[in-house]
Motif scaffolding. Structure first.
Motif, PDB file in Angstrom:
ATOM      1  N   PRO A  86       0.818  -1.216   0.000  1.00 29.31           N
ATOM      2  CA  PRO A  86       0.000   0.000   0.000  1.00 29.31           C
ATOM      3  C   PRO A  86       0.853   1.267   0.000  1.00 29.31           C
ATOM      4  CG  PRO A  86      -0.831  -1.580   1.590  1.00 29.31           C
ATOM      5  CD  PRO A  86       0.430  -2.160   1.059  1.00 29.31           C
ATOM      6  N   GLU A  87       1.939   1.268   0.815  1.00 28.96           N
ATOM      7  CA  GLU A  87       2.758   2.484   0.869  1.00 28.96           C
ATOM      8  C   GLU A  87       3.472   2.766  -0.461  1.00 28.96           C
ATOM      9  OE1 GLU A  87       3.040  -0.167   2.850  1.00 28.96           O
ATOM     10  OE2 GLU A  87       5.121  -0.633   3.373  1.00 28.96           O
ATOM     11  N   ARG A  88       3.779   1.709  -1.201  1.00 24.83           N
ATOM     12  CA  ARG A  88       4.374   1.903  -2.530  1.00 24.83           C
ATOM     13  C   ARG A  88       3.360   2.582  -3.451  1.00 24.83           C
ATOM     14  NH1 ARG A  88       8.879  -0.006  -1.001  1.00 24.83           N
ATOM     15  NH2 ARG A  88       9.213   2.231  -0.953  1.00 24.83           N
ATOM     16  N   MET A  89       2.117   2.125  -3.381  1.00 26.18           N
ATOM     17  CA  MET A  89       1.079   2.738  -4.216  1.00 26.18           C
ATOM     18  C   MET A  89       0.907   4.216  -3.871  1.00 26.18           C
ATOM     19  SD  MET A  89      -2.251   0.579  -5.246  1.00 26.18           S
ATOM     20  CE  MET A  89      -2.138  -0.793  -6.404  1.00 26.18           C
ATOM     21  N   HIS A  90       0.958   4.526  -2.574  1.00 23.62           N
ATOM     22  CA  HIS A  90       0.861   5.935  -2.163  1.00 23.62           C
ATOM     23  C   HIS A  90       2.003   6.735  -2.775  1.00 23.62           C
ATOM     24  CE1 HIS A  90      -1.178   4.378   1.791  1.00 23.62           C
ATOM     25  NE2 HIS A  90      -1.965   4.259   0.732  1.00 23.62           N
ATOM     26  N   GLN A  91       3.180   6.114  -2.741  1.00 24.67           N
ATOM     27  CA  GLN A  91       4.367   6.805  -3.217  1.00 24.67           C
ATOM     28  C   GLN A  91       4.315   7.031  -4.730  1.00 24.67           C
ATOM     29  OE1 GLN A  91       7.828   4.455  -2.928  1.00 24.67           O
ATOM     30  NE2 GLN A  91       9.143   6.124  -3.656  1.00 24.67           N
ATOM     31  N   ILE A  92       3.849   6.030  -5.476  1.00 24.30           N
ATOM     32  CA  ILE A  92       3.827   6.239  -6.937  1.00 24.30           C
ATOM     33  C   ILE A  92       2.755   7.254  -7.325  1.00 24.30           C
ATOM     34  CG2 ILE A  92       4.851   3.980  -7.467  1.00 24.30           C
ATOM     35  CD1 ILE A  92       2.093   3.168  -8.603  1.00 24.30           C
ATOM     36  N   ALA A  93       1.717   7.362  -6.493  1.00 19.28           N
ATOM     37  CA  ALA A  93       0.722   8.413  -6.752  1.00 19.28           C
ATOM     38  C   ALA A  93       1.425   9.765  -6.696  1.00 19.28           C
ATOM     39  CB  ALA A  93      -0.403   8.344  -5.732  1.00 19.28           C
ATOM     40  N   GLY A  94       2.363   9.893  -5.749  1.00 15.79           N
ATOM     41  CA  GLY A  94       3.139  11.120  -5.635  1.00 15.79           C
ATOM     42  C   GLY A  94       3.980  11.363  -6.882  1.00 15.79           C
ATOM     43  N   LEU A  95       4.578  10.319  -7.410  1.00 23.20           N
ATOM     44  CA  LEU A  95       5.407  10.462  -8.612  1.00 23.20           C
ATOM     45  C   LEU A  95       4.560  10.866  -9.819  1.00 23.20           C
ATOM     46  CD1 LEU A  95       7.715   7.307  -8.248  1.00 23.20           C
ATOM     47  CD2 LEU A  95       8.397   9.707  -8.046  1.00 23.20           C
ATOM     48  N   VAL A  96       3.388  10.276  -9.907  1.00 22.24           N
ATOM     49  CA  VAL A  96       2.515  10.539 -11.052  1.00 22.24           C
ATOM     50  C   VAL A  96       1.994  11.974 -11.017  1.00 22.24           C
ATOM     51  CG1 VAL A  96       0.281   9.933 -12.069  1.00 22.24           C
ATOM     52  CG2 VAL A  96       1.833   8.117 -11.313  1.00 22.24           C
ATOM     53  N   THR A  97       1.602  12.438  -9.821  1.00 21.36           N
ATOM     54  CA  THR A  97       1.018  13.785  -9.748  1.00 21.36           C
ATOM     55  C   THR A  97       2.068  14.882  -9.915  1.00 21.36           C
ATOM     56  OG1 THR A  97       1.065  13.493  -7.348  1.00 21.36           O
ATOM     57  CG2 THR A  97      -1.058  13.259  -8.425  1.00 21.36           C
ATOM     58  N   LYS A  98       3.330  14.521  -9.753  1.00 18.78           N
ATOM     59  CA  LYS A  98       4.395  15.503  -9.964  1.00 18.78           C
ATOM     60  C   LYS A  98       4.578  15.857 -11.441  1.00 18.78           C
ATOM     61  CE  LYS A  98       7.788  14.612  -6.642  1.00 18.78           C
ATOM     62  NZ  LYS A  98       8.844  13.619  -6.579  1.00 18.78           N
ATOM     63  N   GLU A  99       4.124  14.982 -12.325  1.00 19.47           N
ATOM     64  CA  GLU A  99       4.314  15.187 -13.768  1.00 19.47           C
ATOM     65  C   GLU A  99       3.578  16.434 -14.244  1.00 19.47           C
ATOM     66  OE1 GLU A  99       6.224  13.648 -15.967  1.00 19.47           O
ATOM     67  OE2 GLU A  99       6.977  12.467 -14.265  1.00 19.47           O
ATOM     68  N   THR A 100       4.202  17.141 -15.173  1.00 18.30           N
ATOM     69  CA  THR A 100       3.514  18.306 -15.733  1.00 18.30           C
ATOM     70  C   THR A 100       2.791  17.960 -17.034  1.00 18.30           C
ATOM     71  OG1 THR A 100       5.643  18.903 -16.674  1.00 18.30           O
ATOM     72  CG2 THR A 100       4.958  20.090 -14.695  1.00 18.30           C
ATOM     73  N   GLU A 101       3.339  16.993 -17.754  1.00 19.38           N
ATOM     74  CA  GLU A 101       2.695  16.572 -19.008  1.00 19.38           C
ATOM     75  C   GLU A 101       1.586  15.566 -18.714  1.00 19.38           C
ATOM     76  OE1 GLU A 101       5.526  16.116 -22.712  1.00 19.38           O
ATOM     77  OE2 GLU A 101       6.430  15.145 -20.965  1.00 19.38           O
ATOM     78  N   PRO A 102       0.574  15.471 -19.597  1.00 17.93           N
ATOM     79  CA  PRO A 102      -0.413  14.394 -19.451  1.00 17.93           C
ATOM     80  C   PRO A 102       0.302  13.045 -19.456  1.00 17.93           C
ATOM     81  CG  PRO A 102      -1.039  15.889 -21.221  1.00 17.93           C
ATOM     82  CD  PRO A 102       0.319  16.316 -20.766  1.00 17.93           C
ATOM     83  N   THR A 103      -0.154  12.136 -18.627  1.00 15.65           N
ATOM     84  CA  THR A 103       0.582  10.896 -18.403  1.00 15.65           C
ATOM     85  C   THR A 103      -0.326   9.673 -18.472  1.00 15.65           C
ATOM     86  OG1 THR A 103       2.053  12.094 -16.924  1.00 15.65           O
ATOM     87  CG2 THR A 103       2.077   9.703 -16.733  1.00 15.65           C
ATOM     88  N   ILE A 104       0.154   8.635 -19.137  1.00 11.41           N
ATOM     89  CA  ILE A 104      -0.533   7.351 -19.063  1.00 11.41           C
ATOM     90  C   ILE A 104       0.260   6.473 -18.111  1.00 11.41           C
ATOM     91  CG2 ILE A 104      -1.319   5.303 -20.300  1.00 11.41           C
ATOM     92  CD1 ILE A 104      -1.772   6.939 -22.728  1.00 11.41           C
ATOM     93  N   VAL A 105      -0.413   5.973 -17.094  1.00 14.49           N
ATOM     94  CA  VAL A 105       0.228   5.132 -16.088  1.00 14.49           C
ATOM     95  C   VAL A 105      -0.150   3.678 -16.378  1.00 14.49           C
ATOM     96  CG1 VAL A 105       0.382   4.628 -13.625  1.00 14.49           C
ATOM     97  CG2 VAL A 105       0.068   6.995 -14.406  1.00 14.49           C
TER      98      VAL A 105
END
Ligand code: ASP
Ligand code: MG
Length: 437
Positions: free
Chosen positions: A11-30
């Motif tokens: 679960p904590e990894r998922m929280h962390q990758i949410a942080g990485l994804v929201t840091k992006e400035t360009e539209p992103t496909i995860v």
């Protein structure tokens, strides 16, 4: 951005990758893999059902369901989100329990395997929603397709995916499943084990992405196998050709097929570490970055076949006849070396070995060596690197080398050695070629 099993496995990894994804400035496909261990568990469940051992299969399903229930209790906190997540789990495990009761088929086993990625993406989506992060879940089964030969259809992936994206052009974060797809019969299928990397590369190519990031639990492709050799270092930059050789010849970090879509559409690929996001990792582009040897890798479970015949002397068409046997049994050949009276080659798929030997016997004496490994030394223009051959062979003088392949491409030398020398040869090469001990 593709995240592997360990990057979503807690679960904590998922929280962390949410942080990485929201840091992006360009539209992103995860693109997400299944939680670590899930696909293995699903393979086991499928095997048990196929064998008719429903009792053990049921136990395995229950154990996996418990794992997900525990996962969810740490993933989200609000009651509404917990309820939503539990409903998702219930839905997918009910499906597995239904499969348990009906007669088994190959197509059903693919349905079983698909549950992992469907679960991980839905749970991640529930977490993002819980956090008020706007996003959109894109079902991979609506755009990722393979043809009759199990080859991805990049043209149609492109059309379907752009249509999907167009209808949601207000969104900036898209979540989708790696690995799963639909086959030519319209059934649920997959891109083979480790295929989420391939999904990511295909998606990046289809949308002409600015970059394809593969996030794992190591800071890039290393110069040697970190599971075997103590001191290894990440390679900062390499070419698509080098990466393809390394991925094919044993570097586990990247699925070998995932290079070609990125290469064909010229999309830079970055290998990055979820646990250490600021590390440079490895960048793979058209450019090799530097000249010289970059890495060694080992490919396990190789079988060598030698065909000896004086009829090969001055004959033409001999090799074609031999290769045709392998083609007939759809068995890829990795390494080939020839002398005037013999040819040696290696395979890793031995499903049809017996039939192959039988058909080769009329051509001459056939000898088999199983339990071999291929050691690949990969780099840029390595043949022009002075002292390279001397360093290579100088560092492994005590190891019996069964075959050598050199000159096939400017960035690879492959050696075939008995499997028991794996640790030793990787360590000795680490010292001899990279000065690392
Ligand atoms: N979950 C699939 C596997 O374990 C695909 C992937 O992770 O790349 O093989
Ligand atoms: Mg993988």
């Amino acid at each position: 951005m593709k995240f592997g099993g360990t990057s979503v496995g807690k679960p904590e990894r998922m929280h962390q990758i949410a942080g990485l994804v929201t840091k992006e400035t360009e539209p992103t496909i995860v693109v997400l893999s299944a939680l670590a261990g899930t696909t293995n568990a699903l393979v086991e469940i499928g095997d048990l059902i196929a064998k008719g051992d429903r009792t053990t299969a049921k136990q395995a399903i229950e154990k996996l369901e418990k794992h997900y229930q525990n996962f969810v209790s740490e993933l989200v906190k609000s009651e509404a989100s917990i309820a939503k997540a539990n409903a998702v789990i219930a839905e997918h495990f009910e499906f597995l329990n239904i499969i348990l009761r009906i007669s088994f088929s190959e197509a059903l086993s693919k349905d079983i395997l698909a549950q992992g990625e469907l679960l991980s993406t839905k749970l991640f989506s529930i977490y993002l929603e819980d956090q008020g992060i706007d996003h959109m879940l894109l079902p991979a089964l609506e755009f990722m397709t393979i043809d009759h030969y199990d080859e991805p259809q990049i043209g149609s992936i492109k059309v379907k995916l752009s249509q999907l994206l167009k209808t949601h052009s207000d969104k900036k974060i898209f979540i989708t499943q790696g690995y799963i797809c639909r086959n030519a019969r319209g059934e649920v299928d997959n891109l083979k084990r480790g295929g989420s990397d391939y999904s990511a590369s295909l998606i990046a190519a289809a949308i002409n992405a600015s970059v394809c990031e593969i996030w794992t639990d190591i800071d890039g492709m290393h110069n040697n196998d970190p599971r075997i050799v103590k001191k290894t270092m990440p390679v900062e930059q390499m070419s698509f050709d080098e990466a393809a050789e390394l991925a094919y010849f044993g570097a586990k970090i990247l699925h070998p097929a995932s290079i070609w879509p990125a290469q064909q559409y010229n999309i830079p690929v970055k290998l990055l570490n979820t646990m250490q996001p600021e590390a440079k990792g490895t960048t793979i582009t058209e450019l090799a970055g530097s000249v010289g040897v970059k890495a060694v890798a080992a490919k396990d479970n190789i079988t060598a076949i030698r065909i000896k015949s004086s009829r090969m002397l001055l004959a033409y068409g001999f090799l074609r006849k031999i290769f045709e046997v392998f083609e007939k049994y759809r068995t890829p050949i990795d390494m080939v070396t020839t002398s005037e009276v013999a040819v040696s080659l290696t395979i890793d798929n031995v499903t049809s070995l017996k039939e192959i030997i039988k058909e080769l016997e009329p051509f001459g004496t056939v000898e088999i060596d199983s339990n071999q490994i291929i050691i690949s030394v990969v780099g840029n223009q390595i043949s022009e690197t002075s002292d390279m051959v001397k360093k290579l062979f100088g560092s492994i003088m005590n190891i019996p080398v069964r075959m050598v392949s050199y000159g096939g491409s400017p960035h690879n030398i492959s050696l075939l050695v008995p499997a028991e020398y794996k640790t030793q040869i990787l360590q000795q090469l680490n010292k001899g070629m990279f000065g690392l001990e």
